[in-house]
Design a protein around this motif. Structure first.
Motif, mmCIF file in Angstrom:
data_model
loop_
_atom_site.group_PDB
_atom_site.id
_atom_site.type_symbol
_atom_site.label_atom_id
_atom_site.label_comp_id
_atom_site.label_asym_id
_atom_site.label_seq_id
_atom_site.Cartn_x
_atom_site.Cartn_y
_atom_site.Cartn_z
ATOM 1 N N PHE A 159 -11.701 2.182 9.031
ATOM 2 C CA PHE A 159 -12.404 1.040 8.462
ATOM 3 C C PHE A 159 -11.411 0.054 7.861
ATOM 4 N N ARG A 160 -11.676 -1.210 8.083
ATOM 5 C CA ARG A 160 -10.770 -2.269 7.635
ATOM 6 C C ARG A 160 -10.634 -2.283 6.108
ATOM 7 N N SER A 161 -11.715 -1.998 5.382
ATOM 8 C CA SER A 161 -11.679 -2.098 3.925
ATOM 9 C C SER A 161 -10.817 -0.995 3.295
ATOM 10 N N SER A 162 -10.677 0.147 3.945
ATOM 11 C CA SER A 162 -9.883 1.235 3.361
ATOM 12 C C SER A 162 -8.597 1.520 4.135
ATOM 13 N N ALA A 163 -8.343 0.815 5.225
ATOM 14 C CA ALA A 163 -7.176 1.101 6.056
ATOM 15 C C ALA A 163 -5.872 0.846 5.299
ATOM 16 N N PHE A 164 -5.787 -0.264 4.547
ATOM 17 C CA PHE A 164 -4.548 -0.548 3.823
ATOM 18 C C PHE A 164 -4.254 0.554 2.810
ATOM 19 N N PHE A 165 -5.279 0.987 2.084
ATOM 20 C CA PHE A 165 -5.096 2.068 1.113
ATOM 21 C C PHE A 165 -4.624 3.343 1.815
ATOM 22 N N ALA A 166 -5.215 3.649 2.954
ATOM 23 C CA ALA A 166 -4.861 4.871 3.684
ATOM 24 C C ALA A 166 -3.418 4.803 4.182
ATOM 25 N N TYR A 167 -3.021 3.684 4.782
ATOM 26 C CA TYR A 167 -1.654 3.566 5.285
ATOM 27 C C TYR A 167 -0.639 3.494 4.154
ATOM 28 N N ASP A 168 -1.021 2.850 3.047
ATOM 29 C CA ASP A 168 -0.120 2.732 1.906
ATOM 30 C C ASP A 168 0.162 4.096 1.264
ATOM 31 N N HIS A 169 -0.823 4.972 1.279
ATOM 32 C CA HIS A 169 -0.669 6.281 0.650
ATOM 33 C C HIS A 169 -0.379 7.405 1.652
ATOM 34 N N LYS A 170 0.112 7.021 2.819
ATOM 35 C CA LYS A 170 0.604 7.965 3.836
ATOM 36 C C LYS A 170 -0.440 8.979 4.283
ATOM 37 N N THR A 171 -1.602 8.514 4.658
ATOM 38 C CA THR A 171 -2.607 9.445 5.170
ATOM 39 C C THR A 171 -2.428 9.709 6.660
#
Length: 173
Positions: A159-171
């Protein structure tokens, strides 16, 4: 005055272990090559060898069976033989069923009038029944849980709204 050696015993041991493993691997490759040459000598005609599972699926689609593949048939496939194996006791039907089970080599007795599927609709029915029966096994339950968990873990990256958070925190693994 201390003498310094250019090679330590540790590096010599590593070389010894590596060369021993290389010799072991070379022997295994030579043995495999000998087996391949022997097999090539025995098989004089060229043939495409499929895995046995593919062959079983092909035989099922063609309607061929190897011996008696259904657990309700007698070892020879003759229903009269199933009836002869049944003996009646005073203990009731449970004892007769157990005797029939033992006489057929451990196969569970089923209806002798039931025959193997002969057309595509009957084969499809058997396949659907087996698939539904598999859904109740522990392996299937584990598969569904694992698949659902994998999708739930993947969703934040999709999802676009949570993708940055996921990539930023190495998921990403």
């Amino acid at each position: 005055m201390k003498q310094e050696y250019p090679l330590s015993p540790r590096s010599l041991f590593i070389c010894l272990a590596a060369s021993a493993n290389l010799i072991w691997f070379a022997d295994a490759v030579l043995e495999l090559a000998k087996v391949c040459v022997e097999l090539e000598g025995r098989r004089t005609t060229y043939r495409l060898w499929w895995p046995t599972g593919v062959r079983k699926i092909g035989n099922l689609l063609k309607g061929r069976t190897e011996g008696s593949s259904f657990s309700g048939d007698a070892p020879s496939g003759d229903p009269e033989e199933v009836e002869q194996t049944q003996t009646h006791h005073d203990d009731g039907d449970e004892q007769a069923e157990q005797d029939a089970y033992d006489a057929m080599g451990g196969q569970r007795f089923k209806d002798p009038d039931a025959r193997p599927p002969k057309n595509a609709g009957q084969r499809l029915g058997v396949a659907v029944f087996n698939a539904l029966a598999w859904l109740h096994t522990p392996k299937a339950v584990f598969t569904f849980k694992y698949g659902l968990l994998s999708v739930l873990i993947w969703l934040p990256t999709a999802f676009r709204s949570s993708a940055f958070f996921a990539y930023d925190h190495k998921t990403l693994w």
